[in-house]
Design a protein around this motif. Sequence first.
Motif, PDB file in Angstrom:
ATOM      1  N   ARG A 117      44.618  65.556  38.379  1.00  0.00           N
ATOM      2  CA  ARG A 117      44.678  64.494  39.396  1.00  0.00           C
ATOM      3  C   ARG A 117      43.450  64.523  40.297  1.00  0.00           C
ATOM      4  N   SER A 118      42.910  65.706  40.535  1.00  0.00           N
ATOM      5  CA  SER A 118      41.726  65.848  41.392  1.00  0.00           C
ATOM      6  C   SER A 118      40.426  65.483  40.672  1.00  0.00           C
ATOM      7  N   GLY A 119      40.497  65.310  39.356  1.00  0.00           N
ATOM      8  CA  GLY A 119      39.306  64.957  38.593  1.00  0.00           C
ATOM      9  C   GLY A 119      38.434  66.143  38.245  1.00  0.00           C
ATOM     10  N   LEU A 120      38.989  67.361  38.304  1.00  0.00           N
ATOM     11  CA  LEU A 120      38.204  68.555  38.012  1.00  0.00           C
ATOM     12  C   LEU A 120      38.288  68.965  36.543  1.00  0.00           C
ATOM     13  N   ILE A 121      39.292  68.466  35.827  1.00  0.00           N
ATOM     14  CA  ILE A 121      39.406  68.693  34.389  1.00  0.00           C
ATOM     15  C   ILE A 121      39.708  67.365  33.701  1.00  0.00           C
ATOM     16  N   GLU A 122      39.488  67.340  32.383  1.00  0.00           N
ATOM     17  CA  GLU A 122      39.761  66.138  31.599  1.00  0.00           C
ATOM     18  C   GLU A 122      40.205  66.548  30.207  1.00  0.00           C
ATOM     19  N   GLY A 182      50.594  65.642  27.148  1.00  0.00           N
ATOM     20  CA  GLY A 182      50.091  64.265  27.208  1.00  0.00           C
ATOM     21  C   GLY A 182      50.539  63.497  28.429  1.00  0.00           C
ATOM     22  N   ASP A 183      51.725  63.824  28.962  1.00  0.00           N
ATOM     23  CA  ASP A 183      52.206  63.137  30.168  1.00  0.00           C
ATOM     24  C   ASP A 183      51.667  63.768  31.447  1.00  0.00           C
ATOM     25  N   LYS A 184      50.804  64.757  31.311  1.00  0.00           N
ATOM     26  CA  LYS A 184      50.127  65.445  32.423  1.00  0.00           C
ATOM     27  C   LYS A 184      51.100  66.162  33.355  1.00  0.00           C
ATOM     28  N   ALA A 185      52.202  66.659  32.815  1.00  0.00           N
ATOM     29  CA  ALA A 185      53.216  67.310  33.639  1.00  0.00           C
ATOM     30  C   ALA A 185      53.189  68.832  33.522  1.00  0.00           C
ATOM     31  N   ILE A 238      39.959  66.670  26.259  1.00  0.00           N
ATOM     32  CA  ILE A 238      38.860  66.611  25.296  1.00  0.00           C
ATOM     33  C   ILE A 238      39.061  65.404  24.388  1.00  0.00           C
ATOM     34  N   ALA A 239      40.295  65.211  23.921  1.00  0.00           N
ATOM     35  CA  ALA A 239      40.641  64.048  23.097  1.00  0.00           C
ATOM     36  C   ALA A 239      41.713  63.254  23.829  1.00  0.00           C
ATOM     37  N   SER A 240      41.667  61.968  23.725  1.00  0.00           N
ATOM     38  CA  SER A 240      42.622  61.106  24.409  1.00  0.00           C
ATOM     39  C   SER A 240      44.039  61.342  23.866  1.00  0.00           C
ATOM     40  N   PRO A 241      45.009  61.625  24.751  1.00  0.00           N
ATOM     41  CA  PRO A 241      46.373  61.890  24.279  1.00  0.00           C
ATOM     42  C   PRO A 241      47.037  60.636  23.722  1.00  0.00           C
ATOM     43  N   THR A 242      47.682  60.805  22.586  1.00  0.00           N
ATOM     44  CA  THR A 242      48.398  59.695  21.962  1.00  0.00           C
ATOM     45  C   THR A 242      49.910  59.913  21.990  1.00  0.00           C
ATOM     46  N   ASP A 243      50.334  61.169  22.067  1.00  0.00           N
ATOM     47  CA  ASP A 243      51.753  61.518  22.091  1.00  0.00           C
ATOM     48  C   ASP A 243      52.019  62.255  23.402  1.00  0.00           C
ATOM     49  N   MET A 244      52.896  61.735  24.216  1.00  0.00           N
ATOM     50  CA  MET A 244      53.143  62.299  25.539  1.00  0.00           C
ATOM     51  C   MET A 244      53.870  63.647  25.502  1.00  0.00           C
ATOM     52  N   SER A 245      54.421  64.031  24.351  1.00  0.00           N
ATOM     53  CA  SER A 245      55.152  65.301  24.264  1.00  0.00           C
ATOM     54  C   SER A 245      54.320  66.418  23.635  1.00  0.00           C
ATOM     55  N   ARG A 246      53.097  66.125  23.182  1.00  0.00           N
ATOM     56  CA  ARG A 246      52.225  67.140  22.593  1.00  0.00           C
ATOM     57  C   ARG A 246      51.251  67.661  23.641  1.00  0.00           C
ATOM     58  N   TYR A 247      50.693  68.840  23.364  1.00  0.00           N
ATOM     59  CA  TYR A 247      49.722  69.451  24.256  1.00  0.00           C
ATOM     60  C   TYR A 247      48.313  69.205  23.729  1.00  0.00           C
ATOM     61  N   TYR A 248      47.397  68.890  24.648  1.00  0.00           N
ATOM     62  CA  TYR A 248      46.018  68.593  24.297  1.00  0.00           C
ATOM     63  C   TYR A 248      45.081  69.486  25.105  1.00  0.00           C
ATOM     64  N   GLU A 249      44.007  69.913  24.463  1.00  0.00           N
ATOM     65  CA  GLU A 249      43.049  70.799  25.118  1.00  0.00           C
ATOM     66  C   GLU A 249      42.302  70.060  26.225  1.00  0.00           C
ATOM     67  N   VAL A 250      42.031  70.778  27.301  1.00  0.00           N
ATOM     68  CA  VAL A 250      41.299  70.209  28.430  1.00  0.00           C
ATOM     69  C   VAL A 250      40.013  71.002  28.672  1.00  0.00           C
ATOM     70  N   ARG A 251      39.091  70.387  29.396  1.00  0.00           N
ATOM     71  CA  ARG A 251      37.820  71.033  29.738  1.00  0.00           C
ATOM     72  C   ARG A 251      37.458  70.665  31.170  1.00  0.00           C
ATOM     73  N   LEU A 252      36.498  71.394  31.714  1.00  0.00           N
ATOM     74  CA  LEU A 252      36.006  71.111  33.059  1.00  0.00           C
ATOM     75  C   LEU A 252      35.158  69.845  33.050  1.00  0.00           C
ATOM     76  N   THR A 270      52.659  79.395  31.160  1.00  0.00           N
ATOM     77  CA  THR A 270      52.680  78.162  31.937  1.00  0.00           C
ATOM     78  C   THR A 270      51.617  78.227  33.027  1.00  0.00           C
ATOM     79  N   CYS A 271      50.854  77.157  33.146  1.00  0.00           N
ATOM     80  CA  CYS A 271      49.786  77.066  34.141  1.00  0.00           C
ATOM     81  C   CYS A 271      50.059  75.841  35.007  1.00  0.00           C
ATOM     82  N   ARG A 272      50.615  76.053  36.176  1.00  0.00           N
ATOM     83  CA  ARG A 272      51.026  74.958  37.051  1.00  0.00           C
ATOM     84  C   ARG A 272      49.852  74.234  37.702  1.00  0.00           C
ATOM     85  N   SER A 273      48.705  74.848  37.730  1.00  0.00           N
ATOM     86  CA  SER A 273      47.542  74.256  38.397  1.00  0.00           C
ATOM     87  C   SER A 273      46.922  73.097  37.620  1.00  0.00           C
ATOM     88  N   LEU A 274      47.141  73.040  36.316  1.00  0.00           N
ATOM     89  CA  LEU A 274      46.436  72.050  35.499  1.00  0.00           C
ATOM     90  C   LEU A 274      46.737  70.612  35.892  1.00  0.00           C
TER      91      LEU A 274
END
Length: 89
Positions: A56-61, A24-27, A63-77, A47-51
């Motif tokens: 930041r480049s706007g190439l992925i987003e 959620g913190d995009k780290a 899927i659901a808006s993160p509410t907890d900064m310590s949880r992992y959320y699925e992303v898509r192109l 671990t995928c360091r490119s995400l």
Amino acid sequence: MGISQAKLITLRRMQSGTEHRLRGDKAIGLEMKCDFEIEMCKRRDITCRSLASLMRSGLIEFIASPTDMSRYYEVRLTEEGERVVNDNR
């Protein structure tokens, strides 16, 4: 737009259906891999360091808006991410 090979490979894997998650913190990002055996699938998270930079480049987003900064959320192109992958084929 110039893009590194590592980022392009990550985008291609996402396009082919491999699940990726970003904290959620995009780290920190994870690639969800499955080791297939005869009876079951063992999940391996890598671990995928490119995400983070792809976000930041706007190439992925997310899927659901993160509410907890310590949880992992699925992303898509994003549409831009799809265009980058198709232009670099």
